[in-house]
Design an enzyme around this catalytic site. Structure first.
Site, short mmCIF file in Angstrom:
data_model
loop_
_atom_site.label_atom_id
_atom_site.label_comp_id
_atom_site.label_asym_id
_atom_site.label_seq_id
_atom_site.Cartn_x
_atom_site.Cartn_y
_atom_site.Cartn_z
N HIS A 61 8.79 2.80 69.95
CA HIS A 61 9.36 2.65 68.78
C HIS A 61 9.50 1.29 68.44
O HIS A 61 10.66 0.54 67.98
CB HIS A 61 10.84 3.09 68.80
N GLU A 93 13.80 10.72 72.10
CA GLU A 93 13.88 9.27 72.75
C GLU A 93 15.20 8.91 73.17
O GLU A 93 16.24 9.59 72.76
CB GLU A 93 13.48 8.44 71.15
#
Length: 534
Positions: free
Chosen positions: A287, A269
């Site tokens: 997220h 990420e």
């Protein structure tokens, strides 16, 4: 209990990531000075961090070894949220820094996001929305499934998993769970069935993951595991990236074995390029599990409360590298921990050679207390023989690194004393044991040293002498101290038997030099002399 509490200086806290402004207010109300300085580079944080005792972060700040090396006054790092991938916990532990998180502040928010993704998968809502807004009316293209009556498989049934289970039961789903830590009683309480992983994979219509990323859980949904799933399964992950083999999941989606997948987290990420992007029946969010106004406020307030309690009162809540110690427990345990650290320090200074085993026995009133902080305090005292910077946080890690076996023993019966702590170390010469108690005022006192009864306070500079019990010795040692300008504070005596081995503990006003130790060793009847410091 901590270095902070031994001074009158107000603890200083740095908030280095954006969080609810009420967090700063809580720090100030609870006796801390706080600065809010966000968006700094790692180099800027390295230059600044040395002034602070506490560091409050979210996901933007990465606490590296370089930052921890510069954080010479740092006592605690607080992560507003559950994930601590951005903190080097082993290195922080080695530096004696407590690392806390707030595992419950965003639990409901994350659980609700998982339920939302289950519904989105079941009815293909994102895909239908995209085509409808494009001017199409693809009513026949999206045939969904009901969740009622379907089996939901939880991989992980802790706090968040249990909330997901309760919501799913409200949707009339059947819930099964794989979790090695889930007890049968807890499963019954939550209303779920505990199963093996293989059983879950074979039976679940929907699978959600709610487990941390560890060596044991990494790729728990591997290619092999995905092949064992029920055809047409739908998979949701709002926990941590890395729990699923993403390339294998893409293949399973393309083959149709997995009917749909929804991910809020990814192995890498931010996920700006991922093999799953464009896969059929795949939806994702960036997220967002903890992204609600309520959750952001909750975790900010909780991390401020936890850090302030530690810095001001010694309470330890949701620490990842230290035993928990509530602010309510701290006052009661404080004298025991002082006694434990002194006993550990005494036996650590007197024992020779390696210490492969350490036993901590809690007798009487001590047996009813939270043992973990007491054990950590003993280890902090013992391990000071190896490192001057040891404390309750890094002492257990130092002991583990040296292969020291640590045992805790509880004995609820009362002996001579209402409450007693005994620390025993294994040495090449045999076991060596010291014991202490608390007097009525809560003052720690040594009551036994290597089998000899003796009452003494362990404080400041002391001289330990083993000698023959014979007339005239006390006069000789007193004369020696006087001749060297050493003022004696207290004189504590003990012996095994008349005329046998005797023990003398002197407290003195100043550190005793090696020269004075050598002179004491030369006195008639002396068997051993050791300068001590507490």
């Amino acid at each position: 209990m901590t270095d902070i509490q031994k001074t009158t200086q107000k603890p200083r806290v740095l908030i280095s990531d954006k969080m609810d402004p009420n967090a700063a207010r809580i720090f100030e109300e609870r006796g801390c000075d706080v600065d809010v300085i966000t968006g700094e580079s790692p180099e800027e944080l390295v230059a600044r961090i040395g002034d602070y005792h506490g560091l409050a972060i979210r996901s933007s700040t990465t606490v590296t070894p370089e930052i921890l090396d510069a954080a010479t006054n740092l006592k605690v790092i607080g992560r507003a949220g559950i994930g601590v991938d951005n903190v080097d916990i082993p290195y922080a532990s080695g530096k004696g820094v407590v690392v806390m998180n707030t595992p419950f502040g965003n639990s409901i928010t994350t659980a609700e996001h998982a339920i939302a993704l289950i519904m989105a998968l079941a009815r293909q809502i994102p895909q239908a929305n995209t085509r409808t807004q494009a001017g199409e009316w693809p009513k026949s293209a999206f045939m969904g499934v009901e969740v009622t009556g379907k089996t939901l498989g939880l991989i992980g049934a802790g706090n968040i998993g249990s909330i997901v289970a309760s919501r799913a039961l409200g949707l009339k789903m059947k819930v099964i769970a794989f979790d090695p830590f889930l007890t049968k009683d807890r499963a019954v309480e939550v209303g779920i069935e505990k199963v093996t992983l293989d059983d879950l994979l074979a039976r679940a219509d929907f699978i959600t993951l709610h487990t941390p990323l560890t060596d044991e859980t990494r790729n728990i949904l591997s290619r092999e595991a995905l092949a064992k799933t029920k055809p047409g399964v739908r998979i949701v992950n709002c926990a941590r990236g890395g729990l699923i083999d993403e390339a294998a999941l893409k293949d399973a989606l393309e083959s149709g074995h997995v009917a749909g997948a929804a991910l809020d987290v990814f192995a890498q990420e931010p996920a700006k390029d991922n093999p799953l992007f464009g896969a059929p029946n795949f939806i994702c969010t960036p997220h967002l599990g903890a992204s609600t106004n309520e959750a952001q406020v909750n975790v900010a307030l909780q991390v401020a409360e936890q850090m302030a309690d530690y810095l001001v009162n010694g309470g330890v809540t949701n620490a990842l590298n230290m035993p928990s110690l509530s602010a309510e427990e701290a006052p009661k345990l404080k004298p025991y921990m002082a006694l434990a650290e002194s006993l550990g320090s005494l036996v650590g200074q007197l024992a020779h050679g390696n210490l492969p085993k350490i036993s901590i026995e809690m007798e009487g009133g001590a047996a009813e207390l939270n043992a973990k902080p007491i054990t950590a305090a003993v280890l902090a005292g013992v391990m000071r023989r190896y490192s001057e910077t040891v404390n309750m946080v890094n002492a257990p890690y130092l002991a583990k690194e040296r292969g020291i076996e640590v045992r805790e023993i509880r004995n609820s019966r009362e002996g001579t004393y209402h409450t007693l702590l005994r620390v025993t170390v294994e040495t090449e010469q045999g076991n060596r044991s010291v014991a202490g108690t608390l007097f009525g005022s809560g003052a720690p006192r040594l009551v036994e040293i290597f089998g000899v009864g003796i009452e003494a306070e362990l404080d400041g500079h002391m001289l330990y002498i083993v000698n023959d019990d014979a007339p005239g010795f006390i006069g000789r040692i007193g004369t020696l101290m006087g001749e060297n300008g050493i003022n004696i504070g207290t004189f504590n005596l003990g012996r095994r038997e008349a005329g046998g081995e005797a023990v003398l503990l002197l407290s003195v006003d100043d550190a005793i030099t090696p020269e004075v130790v050598d002179k004491a060793c030369g006195l008639e009847g002396v068997r051993m002399v050791k300068a001590l410091s507490f």
